[in-house]
Write a protein that holds these residues in place. Structure first.
Motif, mmCIF file in Angstrom:
data_model
loop_
_atom_site.group_PDB
_atom_site.id
_atom_site.type_symbol
_atom_site.label_atom_id
_atom_site.label_comp_id
_atom_site.label_asym_id
_atom_site.label_seq_id
_atom_site.Cartn_x
_atom_site.Cartn_y
_atom_site.Cartn_z
ATOM 1 N N VAL A 75 0.836 -1.196 0.000
ATOM 2 C CA VAL A 75 0.000 0.000 0.000
ATOM 3 C C VAL A 75 0.875 1.252 0.000
ATOM 4 C CG1 VAL A 75 -1.703 1.319 1.327
ATOM 5 C CG2 VAL A 75 -1.909 -1.167 1.148
ATOM 6 N N ASP A 76 1.924 1.222 0.825
ATOM 7 C CA ASP A 76 2.859 2.348 0.925
ATOM 8 C C ASP A 76 4.239 1.879 0.466
ATOM 9 O OD1 ASP A 76 4.385 4.536 1.516
ATOM 10 O OD2 ASP A 76 4.179 4.377 3.698
ATOM 11 N N PRO A 77 4.641 2.217 -0.776
ATOM 12 C CA PRO A 77 5.939 1.769 -1.269
ATOM 13 C C PRO A 77 7.117 2.390 -0.516
ATOM 14 C CG PRO A 77 4.907 3.283 -2.828
ATOM 15 C CD PRO A 77 3.882 2.976 -1.788
ATOM 16 N N ALA A 78 6.856 3.460 0.247
ATOM 17 C CA ALA A 78 7.916 4.107 1.019
ATOM 18 C C ALA A 78 7.921 3.628 2.471
ATOM 19 C CB ALA A 78 7.747 5.624 0.972
ATOM 20 N N MET A 79 7.201 2.564 2.772
ATOM 21 C CA MET A 79 7.146 2.042 4.136
ATOM 22 C C MET A 79 8.545 1.725 4.654
ATOM 23 S SD MET A 79 5.290 -1.462 5.431
ATOM 24 C CE MET A 79 5.208 -1.900 7.169
ATOM 25 N N ARG A 80 8.843 2.226 5.838
ATOM 26 C CA ARG A 80 10.153 1.967 6.431
ATOM 27 C C ARG A 80 10.237 0.533 6.958
ATOM 28 N NH1 ARG A 80 11.394 7.561 9.851
ATOM 29 N NH2 ARG A 80 11.393 8.958 8.026
ATOM 30 N N LEU A 81 11.395 -0.071 6.781
ATOM 31 C CA LEU A 81 11.661 -1.434 7.253
ATOM 32 C C LEU A 81 10.616 -2.422 6.726
ATOM 33 C CD1 LEU A 81 12.605 -0.628 10.974
ATOM 34 C CD2 LEU A 81 14.139 -0.892 9.022
ATOM 35 N N ALA A 82 10.267 -2.267 5.455
ATOM 36 C CA ALA A 82 9.233 -3.109 4.856
ATOM 37 C C ALA A 82 9.623 -4.586 4.896
ATOM 38 C CB ALA A 82 8.971 -2.669 3.415
ATOM 39 N N ALA A 83 10.867 -4.889 4.560
ATOM 40 C CA ALA A 83 11.310 -6.289 4.551
ATOM 41 C C ALA A 83 11.276 -6.885 5.949
ATOM 42 C CB ALA A 83 12.717 -6.383 3.964
ATOM 43 N N GLU A 84 11.653 -6.077 6.943
ATOM 44 C CA GLU A 84 11.635 -6.568 8.318
ATOM 45 C C GLU A 84 10.207 -6.801 8.811
ATOM 46 O OE1 GLU A 84 15.470 -4.253 7.788
ATOM 47 O OE2 GLU A 84 13.393 -4.149 7.110
ATOM 48 N N ASN A 85 9.287 -5.903 8.439
ATOM 49 C CA ASN A 85 7.875 -6.101 8.784
ATOM 50 C C ASN A 85 7.332 -7.364 8.131
ATOM 51 O OD1 ASN A 85 6.275 -3.641 10.222
ATOM 52 N ND2 ASN A 85 8.078 -2.853 9.163
ATOM 53 N N LEU A 86 7.688 -7.568 6.873
ATOM 54 C CA LEU A 86 7.261 -8.775 6.168
ATOM 55 C C LEU A 86 7.798 -10.020 6.876
ATOM 56 C CD1 LEU A 86 5.856 -9.844 3.521
ATOM 57 C CD2 LEU A 86 8.166 -9.962 2.570
ATOM 58 N N GLY A 87 9.058 -9.961 7.283
ATOM 59 C CA GLY A 87 9.659 -11.097 7.977
ATOM 60 C C GLY A 87 8.977 -11.399 9.298
ATOM 61 N N THR A 88 8.596 -10.360 10.024
ATOM 62 C CA THR A 88 7.902 -10.548 11.291
ATOM 63 C C THR A 88 6.577 -11.283 11.085
ATOM 64 O OG1 THR A 88 8.902 -8.592 12.308
ATOM 65 C CG2 THR A 88 6.827 -9.366 13.252
ATOM 66 N N LEU A 89 5.793 -10.815 10.111
ATOM 67 C CA LEU A 89 4.506 -11.458 9.850
ATOM 68 C C LEU A 89 4.694 -12.870 9.317
ATOM 69 C CD1 LEU A 89 2.461 -8.530 8.258
ATOM 70 C CD2 LEU A 89 2.204 -9.511 10.537
ATOM 71 N N ARG A 90 5.666 -13.046 8.462
ATOM 72 C CA ARG A 90 5.895 -14.366 7.890
ATOM 73 C C ARG A 90 6.213 -15.390 8.974
ATOM 74 N NH1 ARG A 90 9.409 -15.225 2.401
ATOM 75 N NH2 ARG A 90 8.717 -17.355 1.945
ATOM 76 N N GLU A 91 7.074 -14.997 9.907
ATOM 77 C CA GLU A 91 7.459 -15.913 10.981
ATOM 78 C C GLU A 91 6.287 -16.193 11.911
ATOM 79 O OE1 GLU A 91 8.432 -17.236 14.830
ATOM 80 O OE2 GLU A 91 7.910 -15.123 14.474
ATOM 81 N N ARG A 92 5.545 -15.161 12.304
ATOM 82 C CA ARG A 92 4.453 -15.353 13.265
ATOM 83 C C ARG A 92 3.272 -16.093 12.654
ATOM 84 N NH1 ARG A 92 4.326 -10.807 17.939
ATOM 85 N NH2 ARG A 92 6.584 -10.494 18.058
ATOM 86 N N PHE A 93 2.953 -15.798 11.400
ATOM 87 C CA PHE A 93 1.857 -16.522 10.759
ATOM 88 C C PHE A 93 2.205 -17.991 10.566
ATOM 89 C CE2 PHE A 93 -0.079 -12.546 8.555
ATOM 90 C CZ PHE A 93 -0.806 -12.270 9.700
ATOM 91 N N ALA A 94 3.449 -18.269 10.236
ATOM 92 C CA ALA A 94 3.858 -19.661 10.058
ATOM 93 C C ALA A 94 3.840 -20.410 11.386
ATOM 94 C CB ALA A 94 5.257 -19.719 9.437
ATOM 95 N N ARG A 95 4.307 -19.760 12.454
ATOM 96 C CA ARG A 95 4.413 -20.424 13.751
ATOM 97 C C ARG A 95 3.059 -20.564 14.429
ATOM 98 N NH1 ARG A 95 5.499 -17.649 18.428
ATOM 99 N NH2 ARG A 95 6.463 -15.971 17.227
ATOM 100 N N ARG A 96 2.232 -19.538 14.364
ATOM 101 C CA ARG A 96 0.965 -19.551 15.095
ATOM 102 C C ARG A 96 -0.193 -20.140 14.300
ATOM 103 N NH1 ARG A 96 0.842 -13.532 17.961
ATOM 104 N NH2 ARG A 96 2.811 -13.716 19.127
ATOM 105 N N HIS A 97 -0.147 -20.005 12.976
ATOM 106 C CA HIS A 97 -1.306 -20.406 12.176
ATOM 107 C C HIS A 97 -0.944 -21.362 11.038
ATOM 108 C CE1 HIS A 97 -3.564 -17.243 14.260
ATOM 109 N NE2 HIS A 97 -2.553 -16.445 14.012
ATOM 110 N N ALA A 98 0.324 -21.708 10.907
ATOM 111 C CA ALA A 98 0.788 -22.581 9.811
ATOM 112 C C ALA A 98 0.333 -22.035 8.461
ATOM 113 C CB ALA A 98 0.296 -24.007 10.010
#
Length: 239
Positions: free
Chosen positions: A178-201
């Motif tokens: 949504v916001d191409p200028a989002m700061r730390l976009a890759a890190e935010n993506l990594g956070t969600l990726r890890e938590r969604f995989a661990r908590r919800h598979a």
């Protein structure tokens, strides 16, 4: 035959673009596809005097199986506002049971059916029920679209918890820029990726960048639906 319910962390975060992308991605794998936008708020009259919703039309044009609008969008509201308020103003009852019936009719016509929700996952439909109740009545696995911008982490994690609280399986998720200028976009993506995989598979199906031409066909290039398919490749994914 299989269906997925596409939910979002908010409104205007890319549910329709992602849904159209999924339809194109599945059809590229050889599956017949149908689409449904059961509740659409916001319509305009075309040159023939027919009320049309932009999102519903985009979904229909991305599917390979044509479905009567009375089935694909049984509740087409004219004002682009909260559906329960518009429905009350227009004297319409958003009947979940009727939506379930329409979905059953559509799903029998295609290998894959994509059902796009309205707004976020807990948008009210009447005084007591919301789109979470609709998803639960349909009983479909959910694909969550996360609008990548500041604040998306809490919205995404809370929505995933609401999906689980409804007893539904989160089949996967899509990150939409949504916001191409989002700061730390890759890190935010990594956070969600890890938590969604661990908590919800729930696997990441792809991250859609800010597209100069935001069409379903272009979005499909960034999505991987193979993870939703059985390893044998001989039957439809999902339920």
């Amino acid at each position: 035959m299989s269906s997925y319910f596409v939910a979002g962390t908010d409104t205007e975060i890319g549910k329709t673009l992602s849904s159209c992308g999924l339809l194109h991605a599945f059809s590229a794998q050889g599956w017949s596809t149908a689409a449904m936008k059961p509740v659409a708020a916001g319509a305009v009259l075309d040159a023939h005097g027919v009320w049309r919703n932009e999102d519903a039309e985009a979904l229909a044009s991305s599917a390979t199986v044509a479905v009567p609008r009375a089935l694909s969008t049984p509740f087409l509201l004219r004002e682009p506002a909260a559906p329960h308020l518009v429905a009350a103003h227009e004297g319409v009852v958003l009947d979940i049971e009727h939506i379930v019936h329409c979905h059953r009719e559509i799903a029998a016509r295609a290998d894959i059916t994509i059902v796009e929700g309205v707004g976020g996952f807990r948008v009210p439909l009447d005084d007591t029920r919301d789109t979470g109740d609709l998803a639960r009545a349909l009983g479909l696995p959910v694909i969550l679209v996360v609008g990548m911008r500041l604040g998306c982490l809490s919205h995404a994690l809370l929505t995933a918890e609401a999906i689980a609280a409804c007893g539904l399986n989160m089949a996967g998720w899509i990150a939409n820029t949504v916001d191409p200028a989002m700061r730390l976009a890759a890190e935010n993506l990594g956070t969600l990726r890890e938590r969604f995989a661990r908590r919800h598979a729930a696997p990441l199906l792809g991250m859609i960048p800010r597209l100069p031409d935001p069409t379903g066909a272009n979005a499909a290039a960034w999505l991987d639906v193979d993870v939703l398919m059985p390893r044998s490749g001989t039957s439809a994914p999902g339920r």
